[in-house]
Every structure is written in C-alpha cells, then in structure tokens.
Design a protein around this motif. Structure first.
Motif, mmCIF file in Angstrom:
data_model
loop_
_atom_site.group_PDB
_atom_site.id
_atom_site.type_symbol
_atom_site.label_atom_id
_atom_site.label_comp_id
_atom_site.label_asym_id
_atom_site.label_seq_id
_atom_site.Cartn_x
_atom_site.Cartn_y
_atom_site.Cartn_z
ATOM 1 N N ALA A 385 0.834 -1.194 0.000
ATOM 2 C CA ALA A 385 0.000 0.000 0.000
ATOM 3 C C ALA A 385 0.871 1.247 0.000
ATOM 4 C CB ALA A 385 -0.920 0.002 1.218
ATOM 5 N N MET A 386 0.365 2.316 -0.648
ATOM 6 C CA MET A 386 1.060 3.596 -0.700
ATOM 7 C C MET A 386 0.066 4.698 -0.343
ATOM 8 S SD MET A 386 3.004 3.020 -4.357
ATOM 9 C CE MET A 386 1.464 2.602 -5.185
ATOM 10 N N ARG A 387 0.585 5.873 -0.098
ATOM 11 C CA ARG A 387 -0.293 7.010 0.165
ATOM 12 C C ARG A 387 -0.161 8.012 -0.982
ATOM 13 N NH1 ARG A 387 -3.095 7.804 4.403
ATOM 14 N NH2 ARG A 387 -1.799 6.479 5.752
ATOM 15 N N SER A 388 -1.277 8.358 -1.582
ATOM 16 C CA SER A 388 -1.285 9.269 -2.715
ATOM 17 C C SER A 388 -0.747 10.636 -2.314
ATOM 18 C CB SER A 388 -2.702 9.420 -3.261
ATOM 19 O OG SER A 388 -2.770 10.469 -4.210
ATOM 20 N N ARG A 389 0.173 11.178 -3.118
ATOM 21 C CA ARG A 389 0.709 12.513 -2.851
ATOM 22 C C ARG A 389 -0.361 13.576 -3.048
ATOM 23 N NH1 ARG A 389 6.599 12.539 -5.968
ATOM 24 N NH2 ARG A 389 7.616 10.933 -4.694
ATOM 25 N N GLY A 465 17.768 7.585 -0.004
ATOM 26 C CA GLY A 465 18.009 6.726 1.149
ATOM 27 C C GLY A 465 16.711 6.360 1.841
ATOM 28 N N GLU A 466 16.648 6.546 3.156
ATOM 29 C CA GLU A 466 15.450 6.193 3.924
ATOM 30 C C GLU A 466 14.606 7.423 4.278
ATOM 31 O OE1 GLU A 466 18.745 4.998 5.245
ATOM 32 O OE2 GLU A 466 18.273 3.741 3.511
ATOM 33 N N ASP A 467 15.133 8.606 4.009
ATOM 34 C CA ASP A 467 14.500 9.817 4.537
ATOM 35 C C ASP A 467 13.648 10.500 3.476
ATOM 36 O OD1 ASP A 467 13.842 11.822 6.294
ATOM 37 O OD2 ASP A 467 15.639 13.020 5.862
ATOM 38 N N ASP A 468 12.530 9.865 3.104
ATOM 39 C CA ASP A 468 11.570 10.540 2.244
ATOM 40 C C ASP A 468 10.165 10.050 2.600
ATOM 41 O OD1 ASP A 468 11.566 7.994 1.099
ATOM 42 O OD2 ASP A 468 11.568 8.733 -0.951
ATOM 43 N N ASP A 469 9.163 10.775 2.131
ATOM 44 C CA ASP A 469 7.782 10.470 2.509
ATOM 45 C C ASP A 469 7.359 9.087 2.045
ATOM 46 O OD1 ASP A 469 7.467 12.884 3.771
ATOM 47 O OD2 ASP A 469 6.554 13.884 2.036
ATOM 48 N N PHE A 470 7.788 8.695 0.861
ATOM 49 C CA PHE A 470 7.385 7.381 0.357
ATOM 50 C C PHE A 470 7.841 6.278 1.294
ATOM 51 C CE2 PHE A 470 7.692 3.448 -1.943
ATOM 52 C CZ PHE A 470 6.603 3.450 -2.797
ATOM 53 N N ASN A 471 9.092 6.301 1.686
ATOM 54 C CA ASN A 471 9.615 5.268 2.582
ATOM 55 C C ASN A 471 8.888 5.272 3.922
ATOM 56 O OD1 ASN A 471 11.419 4.691 0.552
ATOM 57 N ND2 ASN A 471 13.240 4.819 1.844
ATOM 58 N N ARG A 472 8.685 6.466 4.469
ATOM 59 C CA ARG A 472 8.009 6.544 5.766
ATOM 60 C C ARG A 472 6.577 6.005 5.675
ATOM 61 N NH1 ARG A 472 11.292 11.286 6.086
ATOM 62 N NH2 ARG A 472 9.706 12.538 5.011
ATOM 63 N N ASN A 473 5.859 6.390 4.630
ATOM 64 C CA ASN A 473 4.495 5.894 4.466
ATOM 65 C C ASN A 473 4.469 4.390 4.221
ATOM 66 O OD1 ASN A 473 3.139 8.347 4.810
ATOM 67 N ND2 ASN A 473 3.488 8.932 2.677
ATOM 68 N N ALA A 474 5.404 3.900 3.410
ATOM 69 C CA ALA A 474 5.433 2.466 3.123
ATOM 70 C C ALA A 474 5.655 1.659 4.396
ATOM 71 C CB ALA A 474 6.520 2.160 2.098
ATOM 72 N N ARG A 475 6.548 2.119 5.249
ATOM 73 C CA ARG A 475 6.796 1.386 6.495
ATOM 74 C C ARG A 475 5.575 1.419 7.407
ATOM 75 N NH1 ARG A 475 12.135 3.583 5.850
ATOM 76 N NH2 ARG A 475 11.558 5.428 7.075
#
Length: 535
Positions: A385-389, A465-475
């Motif tokens: 799952a992802m979160r729409s920008r 790396g790990e510091d973006d919205d996509f990664n944070r939302n995915a986790r």
C-alpha cells in the motif's frame, strides 16, 4: 589435428574462397545451404567486438555464447558490411586456452544485426569454462561461463545476483562492476535492460522531485524502429561495467516494460495506440532484444511473440521458475494510475501470466526433491500500500501484482494449498530495495512466502536513502515490509540447504563512478518456515 591447425585451415579456406565444405554447419544451423552472399574474407579497421561477449541460459550440459559484430556501434548497421560472415569460437577448460574442448564456426548475419548465438552442448556438468570469438584477424575479450550441476547431484550452495533497471542517463553502471567482482554462479536480470525514451537535451531537469543533471545522454528520440532499438542496445552494451558483468558469469533474463515501452501490457501500450500498430513496435523491439541477449533459439521471436518462461535447476538444491509478466497480462485497470483495490482489480478473470503460463507454473511449482523453489519475475508480488501525494488516500500500483488480485490470490493459494514452505520470489522494477513477507490480501493467511525485490542499477540516480515520505508511508502502511531504501544496487542471494540469505547491496552514489558497495540489510529465510528474519 590440433585446434590451432584447424583454425588456420578455416581462416585459409575463408581467405581463398574455398570454404563451401567447411561452411556447411553455418547453413545447417538455419535450415539452408551456406549463403551465396557470404563475405569470405572480412577485414576491419576497428575492433568489431566493441559490445563485448556474454553467456546465458546454462544447462547441465551447456549454455549459449553471444557476441555481436559492431565496429561502429552507434552507426546504422553497427558499421558492418551488410553480408553474412563466419565467426570462429573456442571453449576451454582454462582461462589460458591450453585445454580447448570445443571450437567451431557460426554465421554473423545482417538479418540479426550480425549477432552470434552459439548453443554449446555435451559439456561436463557443474564446472566453469572460458570462451572467445575471432573474425577478420580480431579476437574478442575472454568470457567465463559455467554449466549447471547434474539434475540428481547434491548441491550445498548456490550464489546469485538479482539486478536490472539500468537507465543510462541517470547513473554509472558501477553496480555491474561490483557484481562482476562477486563470486557468483549466475545473474538474474529481471528486466529494463534499456530505456526507450528520447534524449531530453542538455541542462538540469527534475527527477523524482529533485534537480538532476544527466550524466550521459541517449542517442536520438524515443525508439520505434528496429534500427532505433538496435542502436539503443549498442549504446547500453558499450558500457565497460556492464560488459564486465556479462563476461564474468552466465545470466538468465526476463524483459519487463522498457525494453519495448513503459508499462505495456499484452497488446496495449500506455498511449492508446491501436493494438495492431503497437504490435508492430513490439515485434521489432523483441527482435532487437533477442539479438542482444544470449538466449536459446527457442526464444527467437516468431510473429511478434517470444517464449520467455522456462525453468532451470541446480541439482537437488534449487529449482527456479523464470516468468514473463508482460506478454500475456490483461491491461491495467484505472488507466494504469495508482488507485484503490476495487472490484475491477479483484476480477478473477484477469490475468498476469496468461492461462498457459499459469498452468505451466503450477505444474512445476509442487513439492519435489528440491530443497528450494524460486519464482524469478519482474514486478512486486508483495501487495504494498502507498499514500497518494495528491489526495492522501491509500492506493496500490495497478502495474504490479497489487493491480491483479485475482491471479495473485491464485498463485499464493496454490503455494499454500500445496504445502510448500520453501518458496522465495525475486523481482525488481520499483527502483528501491524491498524485503517483504507475502500474505493473502483478503484473509489472515499467515506468511506464505517471501520476496526480495532488487533496487535499480542506476534508474533514479542517487536516491534519497530512507528519509523521504514514500519510505516513511510504506513502512507505516505495510507491516509485512521488513526493509526499504531508495538507493541503487542489487540483491545478493546465497542459498544453502536449510537457509536462504538475501543481502540488500547498495551504492551511496551512482552519479560518481567507481563507488564502493555496502550491505544495507540482510535477512534469512529458514527452509520450512516462511518469513524474513534479520541475519
């Protein structure tokens, strides 16, 4: 008669034009007599082996050897005279070619861009070999290949890399150099060997929301014709790091979308082109793909179709099922935009593999004497799952298995119902590393299998790396996701009898050449116990 004498005899015969008897094998390979327009004494003012050498599709008794003659790779026809010509090849048990065990001649034909595919058979199982080509006084680089172990052999370890998505403009191919330096049994290239887009010109542009300056530029516009695709492959294959990885070990291949057009599906492209027109483009793209890969003749395109799904085994340790998730799939729903998993997404009549390939997969994906089974494919099975920008709503990709819930449920259901607790999947396409447990989407199925999704070789440039919205939302949205990072690299898999280890290899920068590689994270899967565990 020694090998050197044989070779001198062949070259002398070709030079005098008295080669009709010697050339019979060339014609037999293509079901006809030696061509009347054979160029018997080719000469080159530049190295004709500028695209390197490669091997692939190994079996217990042999493999495919490949090269393409192209003294001027980016010119039309590669700078070649448009006539067939003889290429000699040698295969040895040692790198110094003191023990030559096979040699022969093959035709480089203009119909196939002067590419050569030699299918070697009758070799000893489970051992390395070295090979090279020669033509017109020029000799190719030396490549190393290897046969698979015998089907009934006990095998204790297999080591391989999973890699793909190599955008020429967006980064150096250093990851391929690091793969060439690894002690591997094979490489699985999951797809996106080339990118079909145009040269976008000089100057800075935005890439994934960040300013980016292209390191290299595509030659020409978006590719449509056979010559376009051939030139694009020649540009990519001229890269020395990619050539080093090809020369190091045998490869298995799958194509994904960019070998033809972004997110194509079956007979449909992303632009609404009439299928009968898109199929013309698909046909020439597949021809160029075959010309540039060490594939067996059974994969040669026929009427715009290639047979790409097949299996390979490493003794009693590993059985790999290589899939084609592009050629037979239903068109994406929701206009191929990320969206909710609605009834159209869950429609069981839609397919990712096509009925024939799906039945073939299930027939081979059953409990047997192999300690492990691998599903090697193109796009994520993990249903992330992802979160729409734009809206902030939870959405899924319509291009991955998450957009094809019917076939996804069937595949995981088959694995679960067969009682297989030794299946691991490997794939790519997402330009990030993902390590995930695989569960059904509609019930508490428990962990059924495990997936290692390899990041790109260069697509996406250095990444965040790990510091973006996509990664944070995915986790936060996916408890089954155990690791994610937006860096370039590859997955290194080491399979032993009771454990499958996956190392997520990364390079911190691909905008700078020759960077070192490091391990971002490592996980193991225990045989009989699906699920990722930190190594």
């Amino acid at each position: 008669m020694t090998h050197d004498i044989n070779r001198r005899r062949l070259l002398k015969a070709l030079g005098t034009g008295a080669a009709s008897g010697l050339l019979a094998p060339f014609g037999m390979a293509f079901g006809q007599a030696a061509p009347r327009n054979l160029l018997a004494n080719p000469r080159f003012d530049r190295d004709p082996f500028q695209l390197g050498v490669a091997s692939g599709e190994p079996a217990p008794d042999g493999f495919v050897l490949w090269t393409r003659l192209a003294p001027q790779p980016l010119e039309q026809g590669g700078g070649m005279v448009m006539r067939p010509m003889a290429v000699t090849w040698e295969l040895a048990e040692d790198e110094g070619f003191r023990r030559v065990v096979r040699d022969g001649q093959a035709l480089a034909r203009p119909e196939l861009a002067h590419a050569v595919h030699v299918e070697v058979e009758g070799l000893a199982p489970g051992r390395p070999y070295w090979y090279r080509f020669a033509v017109g006084g020029a000799t190719s680089p030396v490549g190393r290949s290897a046969t698979l172990p015998a089907t009934d052999a006990r095998v204790d370890r297999v080591r391989f890399a999973v890699a793909g998505c190599q955008h020429l403009e967006e980064g150096h191919f250093t990851a391929w150099r690091r793969i060439a330096e690894e002690p591997l049994d094979f490489v699985f290239h999951y797809g996106d060997y080339i990118y079909e887009g145009p040269d976008r010109g000089p100057g800075e542009r935005m890439l994934n929301g960040r300013p980016f300056m292209p390191l290299r530029r595509h030659v020409g516009g978006e590719i449509y014709s056979l010559d376009d695709y051939r030139r694009r492959y020649a540009q990519y294959r001229s890269d020395p790091d990619l050539q080093a990885a090809h020369a190091a070990v045998p490869w298995f291949f799958s194509f994904d979308d960019h070998e033809i057009d972004n997110n194509w599906a079956g007979e449909f492209d992303q632009d609404g082109t009439p299928p009968e027109l898109f199929m013309l483009r698909r046909a020439v793209a597949m021809q160029a793909y075959y010309e540039h890969m060490p594939l067996r003749r059974r994969s040669m395109p026929h009427n715009g179709h290639m047979r790409m799904y097949r299996r390979a085994g490493w003794g009693d340790l590993l059985q790999a099922h290589f899939l084609d998730t592009r050629q037979y799939r239903s068109d994406q729903v929701n206009g191929d935009r990320d969206g909710p998993q609605n009834d159209a997404v869950a429609d069981p009549s839609r397919t990712m593999l096509g009925a024939e390939q799906e039945a073939w997969l299930y027939d081979g994906l059953r409990p047997d004497h192999h300690r492990w089974h691998a599903i090697a494919h193109q796009v994520s099975l993990a249903n992330l799952a992802m979160r729409s920008r734009e809206t902030g709503e939870v959405v899924h990709s319509m291009d991955q298995w998450s957009g094809y819930l019917g076939p996804r449920r069937r595949l995981l259901g088959h694995i679960h119902e067969a009682g297989m607790k030794n299946v691991v999947t490997v794939c790519g396409d997402a330009h990030r590393h993902f390590a995930s447990d695989l569960l059904q989407d509609h019930e508490d199925s428990g962990v059924i299998s495990t997936e290692f999704l390899a990041t790109s070789i260069s697509s996406g440039a250095d990444g965040a790396g790990e510091d973006d919205d996509f990664n944070r939302n995915a986790r936060s949205l996916n408890p089954q996701l155990k690791a994610i990072t937006d860096r370039r690299g590859y997955v290194l898999c080491e399979v032993t009898r009771d454990e499958w280890r996956g190392d997520l290899k990364v390079l911190d920068r691909v905008t700078v050449p020759d960077e070192p590689v490091r391990t971002y994270a490592s996980f193991v899967v225990e045989r009989g116990r699906p699920g990722l565990q930190p190594a």
